[in-house]
Design a protein around this motif. Sequence first.
Motif, short mmCIF file in Angstrom:
data_model
loop_
_atom_site.label_atom_id
_atom_site.label_comp_id
_atom_site.label_asym_id
_atom_site.label_seq_id
_atom_site.Cartn_x
_atom_site.Cartn_y
_atom_site.Cartn_z
N ILE A 295 0.83 -1.21 0.00
CA ILE A 295 0.00 0.00 0.00
C ILE A 295 0.87 1.26 0.00
O ILE A 295 0.53 2.26 -0.65
N LEU A 296 2.00 1.23 0.70
CA LEU A 296 2.92 2.37 0.67
C LEU A 296 3.44 2.61 -0.75
O LEU A 296 3.56 3.75 -1.20
N ALA A 297 3.74 1.53 -1.46
CA ALA A 297 4.17 1.67 -2.86
C ALA A 297 3.05 2.29 -3.70
O ALA A 297 3.31 3.14 -4.56
N ALA A 298 1.81 1.88 -3.44
CA ALA A 298 0.68 2.45 -4.17
C ALA A 298 0.53 3.94 -3.90
O ALA A 298 0.14 4.72 -4.78
N ALA A 299 0.86 4.37 -2.68
CA ALA A 299 0.80 5.80 -2.34
C ALA A 299 1.78 6.59 -3.19
O ALA A 299 1.45 7.66 -3.73
N GLY A 300 3.01 6.09 -3.32
CA GLY A 300 3.98 6.77 -4.16
C GLY A 300 3.54 6.85 -5.61
O GLY A 300 3.71 7.89 -6.27
N LEU A 301 2.95 5.76 -6.11
CA LEU A 301 2.48 5.75 -7.50
C LEU A 301 1.32 6.74 -7.70
O LEU A 301 1.23 7.40 -8.73
N ALA A 302 0.45 6.84 -6.70
CA ALA A 302 -0.66 7.80 -6.79
C ALA A 302 -0.15 9.23 -6.86
O ALA A 302 -0.64 10.06 -7.63
N ALA A 303 0.87 9.54 -6.04
CA ALA A 303 1.44 10.89 -6.05
C ALA A 303 2.10 11.19 -7.38
O ALA A 303 1.92 12.26 -7.97
N LEU A 304 2.86 10.22 -7.90
CA LEU A 304 3.53 10.42 -9.18
C LEU A 304 2.53 10.49 -10.32
O LEU A 304 2.73 11.22 -11.30
N GLY A 305 1.43 9.74 -10.20
CA GLY A 305 0.38 9.82 -11.21
C GLY A 305 -0.25 11.20 -11.25
O GLY A 305 -0.56 11.73 -12.33
N GLY A 306 -0.42 11.81 -10.06
CA GLY A 306 -0.96 13.17 -10.02
C GLY A 306 -0.03 14.17 -10.66
O GLY A 306 -0.46 15.14 -11.29
N VAL A 307 1.29 13.93 -10.52
CA VAL A 307 2.26 14.82 -11.14
C VAL A 307 2.22 14.69 -12.66
O VAL A 307 2.25 15.68 -13.39
N SER A 308 2.13 13.46 -13.16
CA SER A 308 2.14 13.25 -14.61
C SER A 308 0.91 13.83 -15.29
O SER A 308 0.94 14.18 -16.47
N LEU A 309 -0.17 13.97 -14.51
CA LEU A 309 -1.41 14.53 -15.06
C LEU A 309 -1.60 15.99 -14.68
O LEU A 309 -2.67 16.56 -14.90
N ALA A 310 -0.54 16.59 -14.12
CA ALA A 310 -0.66 17.95 -13.61
C ALA A 310 -0.95 18.95 -14.72
O ALA A 310 -0.44 18.84 -15.83
N ASP A 311 -1.77 19.92 -14.36
CA ASP A 311 -2.10 21.01 -15.27
C ASP A 311 -1.38 22.26 -14.79
O ASP A 311 -1.61 22.71 -13.67
N ALA A 312 -0.52 22.80 -15.62
CA ALA A 312 0.23 24.02 -15.27
C ALA A 312 1.02 23.83 -13.97
O ALA A 312 1.00 24.67 -13.09
N ASN A 313 1.72 22.68 -13.90
CA ASN A 313 2.56 22.39 -12.73
C ASN A 313 1.78 22.35 -11.42
O ASN A 313 2.31 22.67 -10.37
N GLN A 314 0.51 21.97 -11.50
CA GLN A 314 -0.33 21.92 -10.30
C GLN A 314 -1.02 20.56 -10.21
O GLN A 314 -2.03 20.34 -10.86
N PRO A 315 -0.47 19.64 -9.40
CA PRO A 315 -1.17 18.36 -9.20
C PRO A 315 -2.57 18.59 -8.64
O PRO A 315 -2.79 19.54 -7.88
N SER A 316 -3.49 17.73 -8.99
CA SER A 316 -4.85 17.91 -8.50
C SER A 316 -4.93 17.60 -7.01
O SER A 316 -4.12 16.82 -6.47
N LEU A 317 -5.92 18.21 -6.35
CA LEU A 317 -6.14 17.90 -4.94
C LEU A 317 -6.47 16.43 -4.74
O LEU A 317 -6.10 15.83 -3.73
N VAL A 318 -7.15 15.83 -5.73
CA VAL A 318 -7.52 14.42 -5.62
C VAL A 318 -6.27 13.56 -5.48
O VAL A 318 -6.23 12.61 -4.69
N SER A 319 -5.22 13.87 -6.25
CA SER A 319 -4.00 13.06 -6.17
C SER A 319 -3.33 13.22 -4.81
O SER A 319 -2.76 12.25 -4.27
#
Length: 417
Positions: A295-319
């Motif tokens: 689950i800790l690994a999944a947390a890191g992937l979720a954060a990195l996923g939010g970065v890859s989908l970031a709009d204007a260098n702003q990860p979403s609050l959901v991520s």
Amino acid sequence: MTDTAPPIDDTRAKRNVAVLVAAQAILGAQMPMIFVVGGLAGKQLATNICWATLPISLIIFGSMTTAPWLSPFMQAFGRRAGFYIGALAGALGAAIAAYGLYVASFPILLIGSYFTGIYMSAQGFYRFAATDTASDGFKPKAISYVMAGGLLSAILGPQLNKLVEGQFAVPFFGVYLAVVALNLIGMLLFLALDLPKGSRNTPKVASATPPRTRGELLRDPNIIVAIIVALVAYSLMNLVMTSTPLAVVGGGYSLDNANDIVSAHVLAMFAPSFFTGHLIARFGVKTIMATGLVILAAAGLAALGGVSLADANQPSLVSFYAALILLGLGWNFGFIGATTLLTSSHGAHERGVVQGLNDMVVFGLVTMASLASGGLMNCSGGVPIEGWSAVNIAMAPFLALAGGALIWLATRPRTVA
């Protein structure tokens, strides 16, 4: 007619667990409060932005350096005496930190943070105290219930922050004053504890088995793996959580958003505690520890996923929410599992040495993680999103270490029935 074993009475243990749950909720609320504002206060006062999270690091360092003497102290004089020391240090530390903010002194803020670390170390022993009067069958549940007290602290702390953080002209001054009050009021709970007296107050009884040396303890596979998993789970949780308020505010969101995300994270840290002990009893401690690492690994992937989908260098609050909730859940399974494995791997006469050694090693690496968090977050690129990515990528080697240790333990030949 056959003899049957008398039922085990855990009434005393359950009373102590109730007191410790309340202490975890009330006194423990100071930790999410300070972890939310500590890095921001450091950023406000530090001359170099790379040292913004140093106040958090000093808290962890204080906990690391306190555990080796506080644990033997409690074995000698009783848990209650150690818990009083922790609460008084928490009040003193918050008062010093508040003064540091008032005079705009970064070094004074750091001194106050160190004393807060003494409180943090004492709080860490609540989970061990819950097992002191518990039967073997009740111990995993006792640990889980006490950790579940953090569920209330997760609600109380950040919401109390919202009420007090803007009440004074000096930013964050009200937060530290509220922490002083929490410690002075919360310490009264320890009057209701019914725990064994310290060894200084009880007759000396010869032990059939002498306590092992530190070297012998560290050669015990169960103890070494419990320490590794605990330090990895706690370090990674701290690494990411320390950076979160900086990443959220740096990403263009508000301090209230940061409070809410940290609140959701702390809820995820402690809410599963209502059933973690039952899961350990059903599926085994190693399975639950391994699940926590996944689950800790999944947390890191979720954060990195939010970065890859970031709009204007702003990860979403959901991520941010997804990453921090998974981070809390993974910490819960990993840390409670490791604590359960540790408490089943030593005798009562070894308690002071083992528990102090465990928390010294765990919080030693957590101190390093906290220091690294500020450097990775603030000095790994030109924008906060790059630092946030670096923080989450740094989780990988530590997860590999803990996973390898668990695999090694699981594949060892069984020597004890």
